[in-house]
Motif scaffolding. Structure first.
Motif, PDB file in Angstrom:
ATOM      1  N   VAL A  28       0.856  -1.175   0.000  1.00  0.00           N
ATOM      2  CA  VAL A  28       0.000   0.000   0.000  1.00  0.00           C
ATOM      3  C   VAL A  28       0.898   1.233   0.000  1.00  0.00           C
ATOM      4  O   VAL A  28       1.892   1.280   0.720  1.00  0.00           O
ATOM      5  N   THR A  29       0.549   2.214  -0.815  1.00  0.00           N
ATOM      6  CA  THR A  29       1.324   3.452  -0.830  1.00  0.00           C
ATOM      7  C   THR A  29       0.467   4.602  -0.322  1.00  0.00           C
ATOM      8  O   THR A  29      -0.744   4.643  -0.539  1.00  0.00           O
ATOM      9  N   LYS A  32       3.555  11.193   0.827  1.00  0.00           N
ATOM     10  CA  LYS A  32       4.661  11.512   1.737  1.00  0.00           C
ATOM     11  C   LYS A  32       4.121  12.158   3.012  1.00  0.00           C
ATOM     12  O   LYS A  32       3.235  13.000   2.965  1.00  0.00           O
ATOM     13  N   GLY A  33       4.656  11.734   4.139  1.00  0.00           N
ATOM     14  CA  GLY A  33       4.253  12.281   5.428  1.00  0.00           C
ATOM     15  C   GLY A  33       3.151  11.492   6.110  1.00  0.00           C
ATOM     16  O   GLY A  33       3.015  11.545   7.325  1.00  0.00           O
ATOM     17  N   GLN A  34       2.364  10.749   5.348  1.00  0.00           N
ATOM     18  CA  GLN A  34       1.248   9.991   5.918  1.00  0.00           C
ATOM     19  C   GLN A  34       1.741   8.805   6.752  1.00  0.00           C
ATOM     20  O   GLN A  34       1.116   8.436   7.735  1.00  0.00           O
ATOM     21  N   LYS A  35       2.875   8.235   6.368  1.00  0.00           N
ATOM     22  CA  LYS A  35       3.413   7.084   7.089  1.00  0.00           C
ATOM     23  C   LYS A  35       3.645   7.423   8.559  1.00  0.00           C
ATOM     24  O   LYS A  35       3.241   6.668   9.444  1.00  0.00           O
ATOM     25  N   SER A  51      -1.432  -4.083  12.382  1.00  0.00           N
ATOM     26  CA  SER A  51      -2.731  -4.382  12.986  1.00  0.00           C
ATOM     27  C   SER A  51      -3.657  -3.170  12.930  1.00  0.00           C
ATOM     28  O   SER A  51      -4.872  -3.316  12.775  1.00  0.00           O
ATOM     29  N   TYR A  52      -3.097  -1.976  13.033  1.00  0.00           N
ATOM     30  CA  TYR A  52      -3.898  -0.757  12.943  1.00  0.00           C
ATOM     31  C   TYR A  52      -4.560  -0.639  11.565  1.00  0.00           C
ATOM     32  O   TYR A  52      -5.758  -0.381  11.462  1.00  0.00           O
ATOM     33  N   ILE A  53      -3.791  -0.872  10.524  1.00  0.00           N
ATOM     34  CA  ILE A  53      -4.332  -0.792   9.165  1.00  0.00           C
ATOM     35  C   ILE A  53      -5.320  -1.924   8.911  1.00  0.00           C
ATOM     36  O   ILE A  53      -6.392  -1.712   8.328  1.00  0.00           O
ATOM     37  N   LYS A  54      -4.987  -3.145   9.365  1.00  0.00           N
ATOM     38  CA  LYS A  54      -5.911  -4.268   9.184  1.00  0.00           C
ATOM     39  C   LYS A  54      -7.252  -3.992   9.862  1.00  0.00           C
ATOM     40  O   LYS A  54      -8.311  -4.258   9.297  1.00  0.00           O
TER      41      LYS A  54
END
Length: 66
Positions: A28-29, A32-35, A51-54
């Motif tokens: 997943v992309t 910039k800065g969102q990571k 786990s947060y994204i899942k």
């Protein structure tokens, strides 16, 4: 790295084989800065980024299918 935390090549190979046969991988992309924002949010929630994204995906799918 201490002796206790070293992983042998055989151990790593076994883990990689297990992961490959039991999990799907999705790249997943984000802009910039969102990571870093996601990492901070996951930490604040006491979760890993994975786990947060899942959990976010699961909640969205549950909401959309309701």
């Amino acid at each position: 790295m201490s002796e206790e935390t070293r992983v042998s090549k055989a151990q790593q190979k076994a883990v990689n084989k297990y992961v490959k046969s039991n999990y799907d991988r999705i790249n997943v992309t984000f802009p910039k800065g969102q990571k870093e924002i996601i990492m901070l949010a996951a930490t604040a929630a006491g979760e890993s980024v994975n786990s947060y994204i899942k959990k976010a995906v699961d909640q969205r799918m549950e909401r959309d299918n309701a």
